[in-house]
Motif scaffolding. Sequence first.
Motif, mmCIF file in Angstrom:
data_model
loop_
_atom_site.group_PDB
_atom_site.id
_atom_site.type_symbol
_atom_site.label_atom_id
_atom_site.label_comp_id
_atom_site.label_asym_id
_atom_site.label_seq_id
_atom_site.Cartn_x
_atom_site.Cartn_y
_atom_site.Cartn_z
ATOM 1 N N ASN A 117 -34.415 -11.674 -63.911
ATOM 2 C CA ASN A 117 -33.139 -12.166 -64.446
ATOM 3 C C ASN A 117 -33.356 -13.489 -65.157
ATOM 4 N N ASP A 118 -32.653 -13.648 -66.278
ATOM 5 C CA ASP A 118 -32.743 -14.936 -66.989
ATOM 6 C C ASP A 118 -32.395 -16.098 -66.058
ATOM 7 N N ALA A 119 -31.455 -15.861 -65.156
ATOM 8 C CA ALA A 119 -30.995 -16.940 -64.270
ATOM 9 C C ALA A 119 -32.106 -17.402 -63.319
ATOM 10 N N ASP A 120 -33.082 -16.527 -63.057
ATOM 11 C CA ASP A 120 -34.174 -16.901 -62.141
ATOM 12 C C ASP A 120 -35.326 -17.615 -62.854
ATOM 13 N N LYS A 121 -35.324 -17.547 -64.168
ATOM 14 C CA LYS A 121 -36.493 -18.051 -64.906
ATOM 15 C C LYS A 121 -36.738 -19.558 -64.739
ATOM 16 N N PRO A 122 -35.671 -20.399 -64.733
ATOM 17 C CA PRO A 122 -35.955 -21.832 -64.548
ATOM 18 C C PRO A 122 -36.673 -22.102 -63.219
ATOM 19 N N ARG A 123 -36.246 -21.433 -62.154
ATOM 20 C CA ARG A 123 -36.878 -21.663 -60.849
ATOM 21 C C ARG A 123 -38.326 -21.141 -60.864
ATOM 22 N N LEU A 124 -38.508 -19.947 -61.422
ATOM 23 C CA LEU A 124 -39.866 -19.363 -61.443
ATOM 24 C C LEU A 124 -40.819 -20.233 -62.263
ATOM 25 N N LEU A 125 -40.309 -20.755 -63.372
ATOM 26 C CA LEU A 125 -41.166 -21.617 -64.206
ATOM 27 C C LEU A 125 -41.481 -22.917 -63.491
ATOM 28 N N ALA A 126 -40.479 -23.470 -62.785
ATOM 29 C CA ALA A 126 -40.703 -24.725 -62.053
ATOM 30 C C ALA A 126 -41.756 -24.515 -60.964
ATOM 31 N N GLU A 127 -41.707 -23.353 -60.314
ATOM 32 C CA GLU A 127 -42.723 -23.063 -59.280
ATOM 33 C C GLU A 127 -44.106 -22.929 -59.912
ATOM 34 N N LEU A 128 -44.150 -22.249 -61.051
ATOM 35 C CA LEU A 128 -45.439 -22.086 -61.741
ATOM 36 C C LEU A 128 -45.972 -23.441 -62.209
ATOM 37 N N GLN A 129 -45.082 -24.286 -62.671
ATOM 38 C CA GLN A 129 -45.492 -25.619 -63.130
ATOM 39 C C GLN A 129 -46.153 -26.388 -61.981
ATOM 40 N N GLN A 130 -45.553 -26.266 -60.807
ATOM 41 C CA GLN A 130 -46.087 -26.955 -59.632
ATOM 42 C C GLN A 130 -47.473 -26.411 -59.280
ATOM 43 N N GLU A 131 -47.586 -25.073 -59.311
ATOM 44 C CA GLU A 131 -48.876 -24.419 -59.006
ATOM 45 C C GLU A 131 -49.944 -24.853 -60.011
ATOM 46 N N THR A 132 -49.538 -24.891 -61.282
ATOM 47 C CA THR A 132 -50.480 -25.273 -62.349
ATOM 48 C C THR A 132 -50.951 -26.705 -62.144
ATOM 49 N N ALA A 133 -50.009 -27.583 -61.822
ATOM 50 C CA ALA A 133 -50.350 -28.996 -61.628
ATOM 51 C C ALA A 133 -51.340 -29.139 -60.471
ATOM 52 N N THR A 134 -51.142 -28.373 -59.421
ATOM 53 C CA THR A 134 -52.046 -28.456 -58.267
ATOM 54 C C THR A 134 -53.435 -27.942 -58.651
ATOM 55 N N ALA A 135 -53.471 -26.811 -59.371
ATOM 56 C CA ALA A 135 -54.771 -26.213 -59.719
ATOM 57 C C ALA A 135 -55.554 -27.082 -60.698
ATOM 58 N N LEU A 136 -54.857 -27.741 -61.609
ATOM 59 C CA LEU A 136 -55.568 -28.523 -62.633
ATOM 60 C C LEU A 136 -55.774 -29.980 -62.213
ATOM 61 N N GLU A 137 -55.238 -30.335 -61.091
ATOM 62 C CA GLU A 137 -55.327 -31.730 -60.626
ATOM 63 C C GLU A 137 -56.774 -32.248 -60.598
ATOM 64 N N PRO A 138 -57.769 -31.420 -60.168
ATOM 65 C CA PRO A 138 -59.139 -31.933 -60.147
ATOM 66 C C PRO A 138 -59.664 -32.321 -61.532
ATOM 67 N N TYR A 139 -59.024 -31.879 -62.586
ATOM 68 C CA TYR A 139 -59.509 -32.149 -63.940
ATOM 69 C C TYR A 139 -58.753 -33.293 -64.615
ATOM 70 N N ILE A 140 -57.830 -33.896 -63.872
ATOM 71 C CA ILE A 140 -57.120 -35.055 -64.423
ATOM 72 C C ILE A 140 -58.126 -36.208 -64.539
ATOM 73 N N SER A 141 -58.064 -36.910 -65.672
ATOM 74 C CA SER A 141 -59.035 -37.982 -65.926
ATOM 75 C C SER A 141 -58.341 -39.091 -66.693
ATOM 76 N N ASP A 142 -59.135 -40.068 -67.122
ATOM 77 C CA ASP A 142 -58.562 -41.109 -67.989
ATOM 78 C C ASP A 142 -58.181 -40.534 -69.350
ATOM 79 N N ILE A 143 -58.789 -39.388 -69.702
ATOM 80 C CA ILE A 143 -58.487 -38.778 -71.005
ATOM 81 C C ILE A 143 -57.279 -37.850 -70.891
ATOM 82 N N ALA A 144 -57.317 -36.972 -69.912
ATOM 83 C CA ALA A 144 -56.177 -36.069 -69.656
ATOM 84 C C ALA A 144 -55.493 -36.592 -68.401
ATOM 85 N N THR A 145 -54.435 -37.344 -68.613
ATOM 86 C CA THR A 145 -53.853 -38.059 -67.465
ATOM 87 C C THR A 145 -52.795 -37.236 -66.741
ATOM 88 N N GLN A 146 -52.341 -36.155 -67.389
ATOM 89 C CA GLN A 146 -51.385 -35.299 -66.698
ATOM 90 C C GLN A 146 -51.376 -33.905 -67.334
#
Length: 320
Positions: A117-146
């Motif tokens: 449902n379109d109504a669920d997409k904001p929540r699903l994307l927010a969850e994916l964003q959180q997952e992505t941030a956690t997975a890519l966290e080890p690659y955060i550096s002075d160059i890629a800060t977020q």
Amino acid sequence: MDTQAAHYAGRLWLQTDAAFGVREVPLVLPKPAAPVPNKNIARKEQIAAPAARGAPRPAAYVPRTPKMDDRLPREVPSPGAARTGSPTANRQGVDIPRPVKLPPIPDGHLEALAPINDADKPRLLAELQQETATALEPYISDIATQVVFGSGNPAAKLMFIGEGPGVEEDKTGVPFVGRSGQLLDKMIVAMGLSRQTVYIGNVVKLRAADPDPDSGRLRDRPPTPAEVALNIPWLHKQIEIIRPQVIVTLGAPALKYLTGTAEGISRLRGTWMTYRGVPLMPTYHPSFLLRAYTPENRAKVWGDLQQVMTKLGLKPTTQK
Ligand code: URA
């Protein structure tokens, strides 16, 4: 007009309502002047790039943190999987290029997936964003800060996909906010849409940049295959949630990595392709347009966008 004045004039023009060809203003931005030699570095060092990866570099070249690639594992984990492996080096301490296995484009049409449902997409994307941030966290550096995840309407009919964040995007966490982003905004507005109605994402979600051998300043560069392999599974998941009716790829890397084609952007732009059953229109990247802002290139991109408007049932206009 000297180079700086021309750049200023170009910038001014791009900020006006006339940008993206509502009126014809042929403008080719001149190439930036050659870098000023750094007096603090011996001439020899300024000319000779470091001979091999891993070789000692003069102070001005030294990245503040290792490049993302230097820390990439041999096998790139899929989203959710733990990171394994470590970089390898030969006896001289020089990194051995690692074979990179790009994860395949997921099978199956998006239409065949369980409906969302379109109504669920904001929540699903927010969850994916959180997952992505956690997975890519080890690659955060002075160059890629977020992590620059993406922005716009989670239920957008139209999704634009670029290459990866640059310096401005890294600062703000929002894709396409620098100069090319300003041009993209104007392209979107010229289509009768807005940034809030479409979704904008990138192949990679971390800034890719290397120090310039001469000035030591960071220069954005296209992502390496290893960086793409690490990031692209998150983009595939993002597209699965948004389920746009049309995708526009901006530039060569987005075209290549979303379709698997070996053909170049100049040959394929303007021709419909598909991503898992979704019509995909390849067009030039706005940063290319800024470099080669000719009436011909603008007309080509505008023609591509008009095809997209027709596909979406929007009324094509005569602006270009
Ligand atoms: N170029 C891209 O490809 N993406 C951005 O977000 C900014 C510039």
